[in-house]
Design an enzyme around this catalytic site. Structure first.
Site, PDB file in Angstrom:
ATOM      1  N   SER A 119       0.811  -1.225   0.000  1.00  0.00           N
ATOM      2  CA  SER A 119       0.000   0.000   0.000  1.00  0.00           C
ATOM      3  C   SER A 119       0.842   1.272   0.000  1.00  0.00           C
ATOM      4  CB  SER A 119      -0.963   0.008   1.193  1.00  0.00           C
ATOM      5  OG  SER A 119      -0.255   0.109   2.411  1.00  0.00           O
ATOM      6  N   LYS A 156       0.701   4.153   7.161  1.00  0.00           N
ATOM      7  CA  LYS A 156       0.043   5.042   6.198  1.00  0.00           C
ATOM      8  C   LYS A 156       0.484   6.487   6.457  1.00  0.00           C
ATOM      9  CE  LYS A 156      -2.848   2.008   4.233  1.00  0.00           C
ATOM     10  NZ  LYS A 156      -2.151   0.818   4.717  1.00  0.00           N
TER      11      LYS A 156
END
Length: 202
Positions: A119, A156
């Site tokens: 990701s 993230k």
């Protein structure tokens, strides 16, 4: 290190936490009281088992004669898969220690986290890489963080506004994770301060 039973892990964690908080190990009586054993002798049996497994040393003749052997390993602890609801740096998650100078990173790295998934690939964080993490909750929008949402740990980019947090991926194939702080448990575990391509430091 041989695997510990659940009870042995509880005793080990209690010893480590007690040393961290007070500067000295607990007595057998304190271990028995904290973990609900019927007598200090029961605590002694668990300590002997931990000594046989090589994680502590028992110093005879002293009520607090317990020395952690695990703590003497040098280098940064490498955290692998994190079980739901458990502390990130719990002993069972630590796969080993890497001989990396923490001061290579700014701010200093406190531990390494094995990255799972792609990701964040657009900024060079790949599956299997080791992410250097500075343990802090003092982070700003736009920084790459290690966050825990309920029981899931993720890496993230942070975007926080009011009661809403967005955790942004760096890969167009992934969607942002939106967290409602009024309804979900959200914790910052640390700030990403660097990446070691898996194998480079082995």
């Amino acid at each position: 290190m041989k695997a510990l039973t659940v009870r042995q892990q509880e005793v080990f964690d209690l010893i480590r936490d007690h040393i961290s908080q007070t500067g000295m190990p607990p007595t057998r009586a304190e271990i028995a009281q904290r973990l609900g054993f019927r007598s200090p002798n029961a605590a002694e049996e668990h300590l002997k088992a931990l000594a046989r497994k090589g994680v502590i040393e028992i110093v005879s003749g002293a009520s607090r004669g317990i020395r952690l052997l695990q703590e003497e390993e040098e280098g940064l602890p490498l955290v692998g898969r994190v079980a739901a609801g458990e502390p990130l740096l719990a002993q069972q998650h630590i796969e080993g220690h890497y001989q990396v100078d923490p001061s290579l990173f700014k701010p200093n790295a406190d531990f390494l986290l094995r990255v799972s998934g792609m990701s964040m690939k657009d900024i060079g964080i790949m599956d299997g890489d080791l992410l250097a993490v500075h343990k802090t909750q003092d982070v700003r929008n736009g920084q790459v963080v290690v966050a825990r949402i309920d029981d899931e740990v993720t890496v993230k980019r942070l975007k926080k506004q009011g009661n809403k947090v967005e955790l942004l991926p760096e890969n167009s194939e992934f969607k942002p994770i939106v967290v409602d702080l009024r309804q979900q448990n959200f914790t910052i575990e640390g700030l990403a301060v660097g990446v070691i391509r898996n194998g480079d430091w082995l």
